[in-house]
Scaffold this motif. Structure first.
Motif, PDB file in Angstrom:
ATOM      1  N   ARG A 184      53.881  45.614  30.818  1.00 31.30           N
ATOM      2  CA  ARG A 184      53.060  46.618  30.126  1.00 31.30           C
ATOM      3  C   ARG A 184      51.777  46.924  30.893  1.00 31.30           C
ATOM      4  O   ARG A 184      51.235  48.027  30.795  1.00 31.30           O
ATOM      5  N   PHE A 185      51.325  45.973  31.702  1.00 29.19           N
ATOM      6  CA  PHE A 185      50.054  46.133  32.413  1.00 29.19           C
ATOM      7  C   PHE A 185      50.357  46.352  33.901  1.00 29.19           C
ATOM      8  O   PHE A 185      50.411  45.405  34.687  1.00 29.19           O
ATOM      9  N   ASP A 186      50.580  47.601  34.256  1.00 29.43           N
ATOM     10  CA  ASP A 186      51.003  47.928  35.622  1.00 29.43           C
ATOM     11  C   ASP A 186      50.088  48.927  36.323  1.00 29.43           C
ATOM     12  O   ASP A 186      50.386  49.386  37.421  1.00 29.43           O
ATOM     13  N   ARG A 187      48.974  49.244  35.681  1.00 28.62           N
ATOM     14  CA  ARG A 187      48.072  50.235  36.273  1.00 28.62           C
ATOM     15  C   ARG A 187      47.142  49.575  37.293  1.00 28.62           C
ATOM     16  O   ARG A 187      46.563  48.525  37.029  1.00 28.62           O
ATOM     17  N   ARG A 188      47.023  50.208  38.434  1.00 31.02           N
ATOM     18  CA  ARG A 188      46.133  49.673  39.466  1.00 31.02           C
ATOM     19  C   ARG A 188      44.691  50.036  39.158  1.00 31.02           C
ATOM     20  O   ARG A 188      44.411  51.125  38.664  1.00 31.02           O
ATOM     21  N   ILE A 189      43.800  49.120  39.477  1.00 27.65           N
ATOM     22  CA  ILE A 189      42.379  49.377  39.238  1.00 27.65           C
ATOM     23  C   ILE A 189      41.867  50.391  40.248  1.00 27.65           C
ATOM     24  O   ILE A 189      42.229  50.360  41.433  1.00 27.65           O
TER      25      ILE A 189
ATOM     26  N   ALA B  47      45.170  44.048  37.302  1.00 25.45           N
ATOM     27  CA  ALA B  47      44.133  43.086  37.686  1.00 25.45           C
ATOM     28  C   ALA B  47      43.601  42.346  36.460  1.00 25.45           C
ATOM     29  O   ALA B  47      43.312  41.143  36.519  1.00 25.45           O
ATOM     30  N   ALA B  48      43.474  43.044  35.337  1.00 29.48           N
ATOM     31  CA  ALA B  48      43.006  42.407  34.100  1.00 29.48           C
ATOM     32  C   ALA B  48      44.031  41.390  33.601  1.00 29.48           C
ATOM     33  O   ALA B  48      43.664  40.353  33.048  1.00 29.48           O
ATOM     34  N   TRP B  49      45.320  41.687  33.803  1.00 26.96           N
ATOM     35  CA  TRP B  49      46.361  40.742  33.405  1.00 26.96           C
ATOM     36  C   TRP B  49      46.239  39.455  34.215  1.00 26.96           C
ATOM     37  O   TRP B  49      46.307  38.347  33.670  1.00 26.96           O
ATOM     38  N   TYR B  50      46.043  39.590  35.511  1.00 24.83           N
ATOM     39  CA  TYR B  50      45.890  38.409  36.369  1.00 24.83           C
ATOM     40  C   TYR B  50      44.661  37.600  35.963  1.00 24.83           C
ATOM     41  O   TYR B  50      44.708  36.364  35.877  1.00 24.83           O
TER      42      TYR B  50
ATOM     43  N   MET C 144      36.223  37.031  29.407  1.00 19.10           N
ATOM     44  CA  MET C 144      37.454  37.376  28.708  1.00 19.10           C
ATOM     45  C   MET C 144      37.344  38.733  28.012  1.00 19.10           C
ATOM     46  O   MET C 144      38.325  39.472  27.913  1.00 19.10           O
ATOM     47  N   VAL C 145      36.152  39.048  27.529  1.00 19.46           N
ATOM     48  CA  VAL C 145      35.947  40.366  26.917  1.00 19.46           C
ATOM     49  C   VAL C 145      36.215  41.466  27.952  1.00 19.46           C
ATOM     50  O   VAL C 145      36.879  42.469  27.669  1.00 19.46           O
ATOM     51  N   GLY C 146      35.686  41.269  29.166  1.00 18.74           N
ATOM     52  CA  GLY C 146      35.943  42.233  30.231  1.00 18.74           C
ATOM     53  C   GLY C 146      37.416  42.339  30.551  1.00 18.74           C
ATOM     54  O   GLY C 146      37.948  43.442  30.766  1.00 18.74           O
ATOM     55  N   SER C 147      38.116  41.204  30.561  1.00 17.35           N
ATOM     56  CA  SER C 147      39.557  41.216  30.815  1.00 17.35           C
ATOM     57  C   SER C 147      40.300  41.954  29.702  1.00 17.35           C
ATOM     58  O   SER C 147      41.245  42.705  29.963  1.00 17.35           O
ATOM     59  N   ALA C 148      39.882  41.756  28.448  1.00 21.05           N
ATOM     60  CA  ALA C 148      40.528  42.432  27.326  1.00 21.05           C
ATOM     61  C   ALA C 148      40.361  43.943  27.420  1.00 21.05           C
ATOM     62  O   ALA C 148      41.300  44.707  27.141  1.00 21.05           O
ATOM     63  N   LEU C 149      39.170  44.384  27.823  1.00 16.86           N
ATOM     64  CA  LEU C 149      38.950  45.824  27.997  1.00 16.86           C
ATOM     65  C   LEU C 149      39.838  46.368  29.111  1.00 16.86           C
ATOM     66  O   LEU C 149      40.358  47.486  29.019  1.00 16.86           O
TER      67      LEU C 149
END
Length: 391
Positions: free
Chosen positions: A123-128, A79-82, A66-71
């Motif tokens: 708000r989270f629309d940036r591609r990895i 991808a972090a949102w998913y 979850m820490v990685g997802s938050a970053l």
């Protein structure tokens, strides 16, 4: 509040909630291991002890994920949102299965965070964006672990201590990482040769992974020493002010923005000016402010506003045109050096055009006739009104 402002605030709340869930997941997992006798909740009597113990160990692992997802959320990654939307039900379920008093806040916060993440999806629309080295590191690590696990399980007759696929994975991990506890050892020539291959491939994959991870960290240290912004710093910009270009007129604007505590980044192709600004800890990207790629790098789509205020109205107009063509929803504030250029800058796409010379002349004229109110207004005038969406 306008919709973009709502999304920005909701996005920040989502990041904070995700970090809080991550911290609670790790903490609750550790407390459950330390105090395994605790039992609490409506499911305490029906949850098997083995399931509760497993949830305690895996809860800490989920917390670190979850820490990685938050970053990733902080960088606006879809991808972090998913991943967060998948992990939140997992943390809630782990909290229920752990059946301890400590897990109640974890379950509640996980449930509350889920709708907030759902609302903030836009708000989270940036591609990895993964570099070739990072992709190679990930593929190498996964590939070696899969190769070692499948091979060890297939050759389990040569490994007396391997009885389950989990044992095979355990042996592969400790061998590839060169830990080698010695509790699982090959007993046949074929098993020994296979173990050597896992050892060689494993150390190579870990070396590639360390290089991919330490490379950006070293880059960040060098960039900090040289006074440059790293890619991660650029990607984390949000709700900031982009100052397009630099000139004599820009300096008081920077002072005003910094005094107001606003995050900003200056976009200029003047190396000498950039060097001076870096010495004062001002975020600078040396690039052409009229270039679309440069605007993308400073996250202009997430900026609160763009300020074009150099001594060159023609260059400012070009910068404004570029911003308006690529990001029509971003607020643009401009300063006109010449009064006759105000209309031109508005036609270029500026939402607000301020002429410092005209405003200053009006205040001076009013002050000359003893207008104390004008003097106070002249002392207090700033950029807040110009940057306000409702101005």
């Amino acid at each position: 509040m306008d919709l973009p402002g709502v999304e920005r605030v909701t996005g920040r709340v989502a990041v904070v909630l995700t970090l809080a869930v991550a911290a609670l997941s790790v903490l609750v997992g550790i407390l459950g291991i330390v105090d395994p006798g605790a039992s609490f909740g409506p499911f305490a009597d029906v949850v098997p002890a083995s399931a509760s113990e497993t949830a305690e160990f895996t809860g800490a692992i989920t917390g670190f994920l979850m820490v990685g997802s938050a970053l990733g959320l902080r960088r606006g990654l879809r991808a972090a949102w998913y991943s967060t939307m998948i992990l939140l039900p997992v943390t809630a379920a782990q909290g229920v299965v752990q059946a301890t008093p400590y897990s109640v806040p974890l379950v509640v916060l996980s449930v509350l965070a889920f709708p907030v993440l759902a609302v903030a999806r836009g708000r989270f629309d940036r591609r990895i964006s993964l570099s070739t080295s990072k992709l190679a590191a990930g593929i190498a690590l996964v590939g070696v672990q899969a190769y070692g696990t499948v091979g060890t399980w297939a050759l389990r007759d040569g490994f007396p201590a391997v009885e389950t696929p989990l044992d095979a994975f355990y042996y592969t991990l400790v061998t590839a990482s060169t830990v080698g506890y010695g509790d699982v050892t090959p007993a046949t020539q074929e098993a020994r040769l296979f173990s050597l291959s896992v050892l060689v491939l494993g150390t190579a994959s870990f070396a590639i992974a360390l290089g991919a991870l330490l490379g950006p960290a070293l880059e960040a240290r060098f960039a900090s020493a040289l006074g440059r912004m790293t890619q991660s710093q650029l990607e984390s910009l949000d709700g900031h002010v982009v100052v397009a270009g630099y000139g004599d007129l820009t300096e008081p604007i920077l002072e005003e923005l910094r005094a107001a505590g606003r995050e900003l980044v200056v976009l200029t192709d003047d190396d000498e000016a950039a060097s001076r600004l870096r010495e004062r800890d001002v975020n600078v990207l040396v690039a052409d402010p009229s270039d679309e790629a440069s605007l993308e790098r400073v996250n202009v789509d997430r900026a609160r506003a763009v300020v074009a205020a150099t001594n060159d109205d023609g260059q400012d107009a070009l910068d404004i045109l570029t911003v308006r063509e690529t990001h029509p929803d971003v607020r643009v504030v401009a300063a006109a050096t010449e009064r006759e250029n105000e209309a031109k800058l508005r036609r270029a796409g500026a939402d607000t055009v301020i002429s410092p010379a005209v405003i200053g002349a009006r205040f001076i004229a009013r002050s000359a006739f003893g207008d104390r109110k004008a003097e106070r207004e002249a002392e207090d005038v700033g950029l807040d009104a110009a940057l306000d969406e409702d101005a």
